[in-house]
Write a protein that holds these residues in place. Sequence first.
Motif, mmCIF file in Angstrom:
data_model
loop_
_atom_site.group_PDB
_atom_site.id
_atom_site.type_symbol
_atom_site.label_atom_id
_atom_site.label_comp_id
_atom_site.label_asym_id
_atom_site.label_seq_id
_atom_site.Cartn_x
_atom_site.Cartn_y
_atom_site.Cartn_z
ATOM 1 N N SER A 265 1.898 -5.047 29.829
ATOM 2 C CA SER A 265 0.653 -4.302 29.722
ATOM 3 C C SER A 265 -0.397 -4.436 30.789
ATOM 4 N N LEU A 266 -1.310 -3.516 31.329
ATOM 5 C CA LEU A 266 -2.022 -3.734 32.189
ATOM 6 C C LEU A 266 -3.468 -3.899 31.374
ATOM 7 N N GLN A 267 -4.221 -4.870 31.587
ATOM 8 C CA GLN A 267 -5.480 -4.937 31.074
ATOM 9 C C GLN A 267 -6.660 -4.300 31.801
ATOM 10 N N ARG A 268 -7.280 -3.302 30.818
ATOM 11 C CA ARG A 268 -8.351 -2.589 31.512
ATOM 12 C C ARG A 268 -9.371 -3.588 31.977
ATOM 13 N N GLY A 269 -9.886 -3.075 33.295
ATOM 14 C CA GLY A 269 -10.997 -3.808 33.873
ATOM 15 C C GLY A 269 -10.442 -5.156 34.723
ATOM 16 N N ARG A 270 -9.235 -5.431 34.494
ATOM 17 C CA ARG A 270 -8.731 -6.431 35.104
ATOM 18 C C ARG A 270 -7.935 -6.204 36.594
ATOM 19 N N GLU A 271 -8.186 -6.873 37.522
ATOM 20 C CA GLU A 271 -7.726 -6.558 38.875
ATOM 21 C C GLU A 271 -6.045 -6.869 38.970
ATOM 22 N N PRO A 272 -4.975 -6.005 39.320
ATOM 23 C CA PRO A 272 -3.874 -6.139 39.449
ATOM 24 C C PRO A 272 -3.529 -7.497 39.978
ATOM 25 N N ARG A 273 -2.386 -8.331 39.456
ATOM 26 C CA ARG A 273 -2.483 -9.839 39.794
ATOM 27 C C ARG A 273 -1.346 -9.977 40.908
ATOM 28 N N ASN A 274 -0.593 -8.933 41.027
ATOM 29 C CA ASN A 274 0.624 -8.704 42.092
ATOM 30 C C ASN A 274 0.883 -7.558 42.762
ATOM 31 N N GLU A 275 1.741 -7.234 43.406
ATOM 32 C CA GLU A 275 2.104 -6.051 44.051
ATOM 33 C C GLU A 275 2.571 -5.176 43.058
ATOM 34 N N THR A 276 3.523 -5.550 41.999
ATOM 35 C CA THR A 276 4.134 -4.847 41.024
ATOM 36 C C THR A 276 3.090 -4.129 40.165
ATOM 37 N N GLU A 277 1.924 -4.811 39.639
ATOM 38 C CA GLU A 277 0.813 -4.334 39.003
ATOM 39 C C GLU A 277 -0.020 -3.451 39.679
ATOM 40 N N LYS A 278 -0.159 -3.760 41.242
ATOM 41 C CA LYS A 278 -0.753 -2.668 42.024
ATOM 42 C C LYS A 278 -0.038 -1.274 42.057
ATOM 43 N N TRP A 279 1.133 -1.460 42.087
ATOM 44 C CA TRP A 279 2.110 -0.281 42.158
ATOM 45 C C TRP A 279 1.942 0.593 40.693
ATOM 46 N N LEU A 280 1.957 -0.282 39.870
ATOM 47 C CA LEU A 280 1.942 0.452 38.255
ATOM 48 C C LEU A 280 0.534 0.996 38.055
ATOM 49 N N ALA A 281 -0.446 0.320 38.673
ATOM 50 C CA ALA A 281 -1.960 1.231 38.479
ATOM 51 C C ALA A 281 -1.974 2.174 39.318
#
Length: 629
Positions: A305-321
């Motif tokens: 789960s991506l936390q609202r307001g939190r910056e993506p921690r890695n490339e996967t989370e950046k892609w998901l966002a």
Amino acid sequence: MSTPEENERGIPGRSAGAKPDVGTESARGSRSPEQEETSTAERREDKNHEGNAPEFPDPLSESAVLLELSRMLNSMQDLDAILNNVLLTAMGRLLIPKGLVLIETSAWRFDVRIAKGIEETAREKSFVLPVDWRTFFLIDELDAVAEPEIRRFRDFCAGYGLHAIIPVVLQERLAGVLCFGRKSTAEPFTPSDRVFLHSLAEITGVAINNALTIESLRLTNRRLDAKVQEMNTLFELSREMNATFDEQRILRVLAYTLMGQLRAMRYAVFLADETRMRPVLLRLTNLQENDVLPDTLREVGAPLSLQRGREPRNETEKWLAAAGIHAVVPLRSADRVCGLLCVGERLGGEPYGETDLAYLSGLADITIAALENARMVREMVVKRELERDLLLARSIQNGLLPKSLPQPEGYEIAAINEPSLQVGGDYYDVITLSDHEYVLGIGDVAGKGVPASLLMANVQAALRIIAPLRLPMDEATRRLNALVFSNTEPDTFITFFWGLLDTRAHTFTYVNAGHNPPHLFHTDGRHRSLDAGGLILGVVDEPFPYETETVEVLPGDILVAFTDGVSEAFSPEMKEYGTARLERLVLDKAGSSARDILESIRRDVLRHSSGMKQADDITLLVVGRASSD
């Protein structure tokens, strides 16, 4: 319960022998002249009360009030109602215009729960108080304390005009704090006032404990009810999804559930194949069907789960966002990730909590199980239909192959066809033209199964039509080529060997259209390949010149024709059977009958490939002339 004398001596922060803490004399600092003056005035006032008995509150009356209050508070289940009555009782009895209660919400953290006579902004405050307060004290006694958080609490109380602090102790732990302003009469708090407030705090602690216990039980019951409802929902979904083998219907049920239960209007389902995660359900505005998912998503083993307001921690989370995906749950089957369930932002914008992820995980398990069941049922239906078609085609093919072979005088003919599938692409035939003329043919159709069998049937029918015309063999072969080319796809072809055996002239005239060259063995150990001919059938439609050759068949000669299922049979060590081994075997069997030689070759091929799945059809045609007519 503390006595008035204990309160007059000062409020100890800890039990005897404990280290001084905030609230003790040493932690609060030395008294200022103003504080000493206030204490002197309070003691003077206490003596005045002692000299005027009617003004001292009746202890029995106070006890009755506290007893009745205790009964009332312990009968309540709502925490706010309890605290409201505590404040009103103290403020009404002691004529205090301001009051406030802090409740411990986590370790050392205290939040303002209820306030009277104070601005609403006070209810938004929270403090970290790592203290061990036990008895009544005045806020001024914290003036000398240096800890920043306690100083912040002191400034807060002073700013809102809160003067008296009474700890609420529950099971030797600070569970709350009662804060009151000065009396409206401007009189100081007397020892009897302190005893009353301290007793009130003890009653409050018990009532708070009861209320919190009941509140915890209610919360637990609500969670259990929600869990039961969730399980019932998942059970109904499982029953509905498994009632169909239609993949699209299963995905529609999933979509309605995501929208109805989780208020997720954007979602996607991906299933893994050999090369990528392909979308089977896509309702994400920032993602297209041909977009490639990161390889790291194949390795997601737990809900994310991506936390609202939190910056993506890695490339996967950046892609998901960037794709608008707020939560990802793996679709697992047999301990492997075979897909992903992705959901976007919810209506209302709430984040996906642990309970939501647990529900999504259950939903994902049900969905992938239903999809896998549907896939297996579809495959089973297709397999059964194919088996039925293959059995029918096999029956047709068996009807096309010669039921019996002619045995010309002085000659023996033997043949066998063992398909690798229920219907193979190999073919052999023997056609009798006269009492001494026989057409022999063997072929290998590219491919396996029903299409190959049907093409073989066409070739057989064409050969049986052309052979009686007694056309020159090169011309007849060109006609066969034209027929195959016009009735097949560009990637379909046939290797074909055929010839005319004249048992009176003891000759064999043949054409080899790209087939494995048959071998003619003589009794003296000599042997040769029959390779005269031309291109395989069905490659080009141009009139291609085919070469013919006539060879003499001597007494004792053996003609062995075969398909590549014989010469290319593999051993467990991946070694081909090969024509050299076949040649040695036939030479070793010199003088044997055609049937014996055929069976020897078949058994040797099977022995060579023992333990290996038959990869191609095995077809053999053996013709032998007797040693003496």
